[in-house]
Design an enzyme around this catalytic site. Structure first.
Site, PDB file in Angstrom:
ATOM      1  N   CYS A 631      96.374 -21.390  80.972  1.00 46.13           N
ATOM      2  CA  CYS A 631      96.357 -22.454  81.975  1.00 46.13           C
ATOM      3  C   CYS A 631      96.591 -23.812  81.318  1.00 46.13           C
ATOM      4  O   CYS A 631      96.347 -24.004  80.125  1.00 46.13           O
ATOM      5  CB  CYS A 631      95.011 -22.425  82.708  1.00 46.13           C
ATOM      6  SG  CYS A 631      94.898 -23.588  84.079  1.00 46.13           S
ATOM      7  N   ASP A 633      94.853 -26.384  81.899  1.00 46.87           N
ATOM      8  CA  ASP A 633      93.585 -27.111  81.911  1.00 46.87           C
ATOM      9  C   ASP A 633      93.359 -27.799  80.562  1.00 46.87           C
ATOM     10  O   ASP A 633      93.476 -27.180  79.506  1.00 46.87           O
ATOM     11  CB  ASP A 633      92.450 -26.142  82.214  1.00 46.87           C
ATOM     12  CG  ASP A 633      91.162 -26.859  82.569  1.00 46.87           C
ATOM     13  OD1 ASP A 633      90.707 -26.717  83.715  1.00 46.87           O
ATOM     14  OD2 ASP A 633      90.609 -27.556  81.702  1.00 46.87           O
ATOM     15  N   ARG A 635      90.734 -28.664  79.109  1.00 48.42           N
ATOM     16  CA  ARG A 635      89.573 -28.210  78.333  1.00 48.42           C
ATOM     17  C   ARG A 635      89.877 -26.976  77.500  1.00 48.42           C
ATOM     18  O   ARG A 635      89.061 -26.575  76.676  1.00 48.42           O
ATOM     19  CB  ARG A 635      88.407 -27.910  79.286  1.00 48.42           C
ATOM     20  CG  ARG A 635      87.932 -29.111  80.080  1.00 48.42           C
ATOM     21  CD  ARG A 635      87.052 -28.683  81.238  1.00 48.42           C
ATOM     22  NE  ARG A 635      87.780 -27.867  82.203  1.00 48.42           N
ATOM     23  CZ  ARG A 635      87.238 -27.363  83.314  1.00 48.42           C
ATOM     24  NH1 ARG A 635      85.960 -27.595  83.576  1.00 48.42           N
ATOM     25  NH2 ARG A 635      87.962 -26.635  84.142  1.00 48.42           N
ATOM     26  N   HIS A 695      90.409 -18.780  82.451  1.00 48.03           N
ATOM     27  CA  HIS A 695      89.227 -19.497  81.991  1.00 48.03           C
ATOM     28  C   HIS A 695      88.305 -19.787  83.158  1.00 48.03           C
ATOM     29  O   HIS A 695      88.693 -19.680  84.333  1.00 48.03           O
ATOM     30  CB  HIS A 695      89.628 -20.804  81.293  1.00 48.03           C
ATOM     31  CG  HIS A 695      90.235 -21.814  82.221  1.00 48.03           C
ATOM     32  ND1 HIS A 695      89.498 -22.817  82.802  1.00 48.03           N
ATOM     33  CD2 HIS A 695      91.502 -21.954  82.678  1.00 48.03           C
ATOM     34  CE1 HIS A 695      90.306 -23.548  83.578  1.00 48.03           C
ATOM     35  NE2 HIS A 695      91.519 -23.049  83.519  1.00 48.03           N
ATOM     36  N   CYS A 698      88.483 -22.558  86.872  1.00 50.85           N
ATOM     37  CA  CYS A 698      89.902 -22.887  87.007  1.00 50.85           C
ATOM     38  C   CYS A 698      90.160 -23.569  88.351  1.00 50.85           C
ATOM     39  O   CYS A 698      89.844 -23.012  89.425  1.00 50.85           O
ATOM     40  CB  CYS A 698      90.733 -21.608  86.893  1.00 50.85           C
ATOM     41  SG  CYS A 698      92.514 -21.888  87.014  1.00 50.85           S
TER      42      CYS A 698
END
Length: 838
Positions: A631, A633, A635, A695, A698
């Site tokens: 992803c 993302d 983080r 993760h 999400c």
């Protein structure tokens, strides 16, 4: 993974996942506190108690025969161990009774002091156990080297097997293992066939009974092997050899009780200490093993049609030690054998489905009733059958798994010395010999350090230090380093886990002198991994790969920086906390400035360290071994969670870690960006594996769950439509729920995150290039889930990610796990059916 979860046939939709306000306990919630009140007995406890009772009766009689103790004493100790230790113990599912580990010790005590004094010694050992349990010394008992513990039990097992072999052959055992071995030829010369045949039949049944094939084997396998072997051997002996020596239970009126001990005080104290030590170690080791078995059973989801296993309270070893002491004191007072927790009985109790200590207590009640009501039936049992049963128990105490572990950790010398000491001198003497050898081996390893110097063809020197660098090695280390030329280019390879201050200063002074003369020194481990420079050489204030927000310290003064490129964790955390923005301020206020500052920090601190490696990659081109699709993302830092660097991963990131299938066209047209990356990675770069990583938390999955039927067709939604099959799969009745480390997901978002990984793997297999490589066996697919809040990675078991099975289980990746590890070690999946060690 063996755990199973309810399928969607049992739960209709995502609404079946309990909300926080529902009052229903989630899978990850702590178990409710135990209810106090009257003693409750469940059906599972009743069934398990009968199973353990059927094992305990022949085992108790056999151990009494092996110790040359009154046979009734074996039943007394089994009843007291079950009732007293069961009610008071700190390990609810552990079953206590006559101790196989104390067979040799008790037999020797009976021969020297007689039975009644041996009972008094048992009382003293019990009181000493109560004292040590009250002082919370149980954990300290487990600090003994496992090689000594397993060597002691193995030596006792060999001694038991040698003694019982004489009974199986129709003779009587001698007082020591050495004498039993020496007199064995004479017994073989005077062999009578009845006892050996019954003993051989018993051993054969003990080995074959758990392995009977087919449905008949499954049905008969519910009967304990010990009971089946003794019962069949008894029936055969009654029909074929009516004159064989059998069990002789004396009248309870003649049952002997303890007397005041008579003999040298030092010898009696040593006997009490020996009984206490062996019984305590055996009980505590069994308690740890039972605790693990019970935890594994509770973590596993129930099979279809079965009730979930009740959570079992973790073992309280100090309470368990006190309970064993009370049981031993009561058993000695009642004229019984010494008591300890038994691994055989306890594991049978757990596997039989016991839910609480009620099973253990009931088993003791059944033994007590059998001792009173079944005397006539018990007296039909041949002594050869009981001897064969105990002989097999003794052989099983010599564990080949323990031998392999001891050999792998280079402690076989300690193990062998302990076994030899137990067999030749006695249990306490064997333990003392094992401790002395273990200390000698540890000192030898600490003092033995090999330091070599090799000149490489390129003119650089390799200084290899094998072993621990202590002050004992400083003279040799200083002499070897002093022979190197000044201003030398060298690699110092340190293969050890300890360096004291004297050795550190020697290396530091030599390093500073070489650097001052223009030398270049690099420190590595045995695997070649770079070790940070000494403090004086540090010229960066943060770890080179962490220049970003919350890992940022370069905008402070140089005097505020850590002193080493690999700062200790505590120092690093303190700097992190110091750099966090004040409460109430925006952490994004200086975003552009942070980016520029980060680039500047890279050029100053990291670029000099990686320039040579990047230059090599620029010249040779990229040759990654894996395609990592995850992803977008912020983080999710792929290089951090995979411990990878430049050139290792070919990474594709998008919103939701989605893989559009090849036919995902429609009115909006195809999006070929992901497909192009897959084709390039598989056909051009020829990667060996592809990992799809989801993760926790999400945002794409949250958007899918909250989407309305009339959602506007924005670019974001047109992309997220590739995740709709994952949503349909989660809500479908035809697919089982994905699980994570033996539990159900915490909420619908986590469920969809896990299911999405499985569904996107199916999309991935539909791509022509991937399917072709999978058919050829040159490509592997892996599913991964990263829990951001826990900083924990989970891997999809290979059965699911390869399409060979229905499981959708994400198993925890343990610290130290490796690819393709040896059996018995923690490993990540490398082939069908191989799972992650958790």
């Amino acid at each position: 993974m063996s755990a199973c979860v309810p399928t969607r046939d049992d739960h209709s939709s995502r609404g079946s996942i309990p909300s926080r306000a529902s009052g229903i306990k989630r899978p990850h919630s702590p178990p409710p506190p135990p209810r106090r009140g009257r003693f409750r007995v469940s059906g599972a406890d009743l069934s398990a108690s009968i199973t353990v009772f059927l094992i305990a009766v022949p085992m108790s009689l056999g151990l009494a025969v092996a110790m040359d103790a009154p046979l009734a004493a074996g039943l007394v100790s089994a009843a007291i161990g079950g009732i007293v230790a069961g009610l008071l113990g700190g390990t609810p599912l552990q079953v206590s009774g006559p101790s196989a580990g104390l067979t040799v010790v008790t037999a020797e005590l009976i021969q020297i002091y007689g039975w009644r004094t041996t009972c008094a010694i048992t009382i003293g050992a019990g009181l000493l156990q109560i004292l040590l349990g009250s002082l919370r010394a149980a954990r300290n008992a487990l600090a003994v080297s496992p090689a000594i513990v397993h060597g002691t039990l193995a030596g006792i097992g060999v001694a038991i097997a040698l003694a019982q072999l004489h009974i199986v052959l129709g003779g009587a055992p001698q007082s020591s293992a050495l004498e039993n071995a020496l007199t064995l030829p004479s017994h073989l010369a005077q062999l009578e066939p009845a006892a050996p045949l019954i003993g051989s039949l018993t051993i054969l049944l003990l080995v074959v009974w758990p392995r009977l094939p087919g449905r008949i084997g499954m049905s008969l396998g519910r009967i304990p092997a010990a009971l089946a072997a003794v019962a069949i051997a008894t029936a055969v002996a009654a029909a074929a050899t009516p004159g064989i020596v059998r069990v002789d239970l004396p009248s309870w009126r003649s049952h002997a009780l303890p007397e005041l001990p008579q003999g040298p005080v030092a010898a009696l104290a040593a006997a009490v200490f020996t009984v206490m030590l062996v019984a305590s170690l055996e009980s505590l080791l069994a308690a740890v093993a039972v605790d693990k078995l019970a935890s594994d059973r509770s973590a596993a989801a129930p099979r279809e049609g079965e009730a979930p296993a009740a959570p079992v309270k973790r073992a309280d070893l100090d309470r368990e030690l006190r309970a064993q002491g009370v049981a031993n004191a009561v058993s000695g007072l009642a004229g019984g054998l010494a008591v300890s927790g038994g691994a055989v009985r306890s594991s049978a109790n757990v596997r039989a489905g016991a839910q609480s200590r009620a099973s253990t207590v009931l088993h003791g009640v059944w033994v007590l009733l059998a001792a009173v009501l079944l005397v006539t039936a018990l007296e039909w049992i041949p002594l050869a059958a009981l001897g064969a049963l105990v002989m097999v128990v003794g052989i099983q105490m010599v564990s080949f798994a323990h031998i392999r572990k001891v050999h792998r950790h280079r402690e076989f010398l300690v193990y062998g010395a302990t076994i030899s000491g137990v067999l030749l001198a006695g249990v306490l003497e064997g333990v003392a010999i094992g401790i002395v050898v273990a200390v000698a081996v540890a000192l030898h390893r600490l003092a033995r350090t090999r330091i070599t110097v090799t000149e490489r063809p390129d003119g650089r020197y390799l200084v290899a230090a094998r072993g621990q660098l202590t002050f004992l090695a400083v003279p040799r280390l200083s002499r070897v380093l002093g022979r190197l030329p000044q201003g030398v280019d060298a690699v110092v390879e340190l293969d050890g886990f300890f360096m004291d201050h004297a050795a550190y200063e020697t290396i530091q002074d030599w390093y500073a002198a070489q650097i001052a003369m223009g030398g270049r020194i690099e420190f590595t481990g045995r695997s070649g991994g770079r070790i940070a420079e000494p403090a004086s050489a540090a010229h960066s204030c943060c770890r080179p790969w962490t220049p970003w927000r919350n890992h940022h310290c370069h905008d402070r003064g140089r005097e505020d920086a850590p002193t080493t490129a690999a700062a200790p964790a505590s120092h690093f955390v303190s700097k992190t906390a110091a750099s966090a923005p004040p409460a109430g301020t925006s952490s994004r206020r200086h975003g552009p400035h942070r980016l520029l500052s980060g680039l500047s920090s890279f050029q100053r601190t990291t670029a000099p360290l990686v320039r040579e490696e990047l230059a090599r990659l620029a010249a040779e081109g990229q040759r990654p071994s894996q395609l990592f699709l995850t992803c977008a993302d912020s983080r999710l830092v792929t290089s951090m969670i995979t411990a990878s660097g430049p050139g290792d991963l070919f990474t594709v990131r998008n919103v939701g870690n989605l893989v559009p299938p090849p036919d995902a066209g429609g009115a909006t047209g195809n999006d070929d960006s992901v497909a192009a990356a897959i084709e390039y990675a598989v056909d051009v770069l020829e990667v060996e594996s592809i990992t799809i990583c989801g993760h926790s938390g999400c945002g794409a999955m949250q958007a899918l769950l909250g989407a309305e039927p009339e959602t506007p067709q924005t670019p974001l939604w047109r992309w997220l439509r590739h995740g709709l099959p994952s949503l349909e799969r989660m809500r479908s009745r035809h697919h089982s729920w994905a699980r994570i480390a033996g539990r159900l997901p915490t909420d619908a978002v986590e469920q969809l995150c896990l299911t999405n990984v499985v569904q996107q793997l199916e999309h991935l297999r539909a791509h022509e290039s991937v399917a072709r490589r999978l058919t050829a066996g040159t490509l592997q697919l892996h599913g991964m889930y990263f829990h951001v809040g826990e900083a924990q990675a989970y891997l999809l078991t290979e059965g699911a990610s390869s399409g060979t099975g229905p499981d959708e289980v994400f198993a925890r990746v343990a610290p130290g796990a490796v690819w393709g590890a040896e059996p018995g070690t923690e490993s990540l999946p490398t082939g069908p059916g191989i799972t992650v060690g958790a």
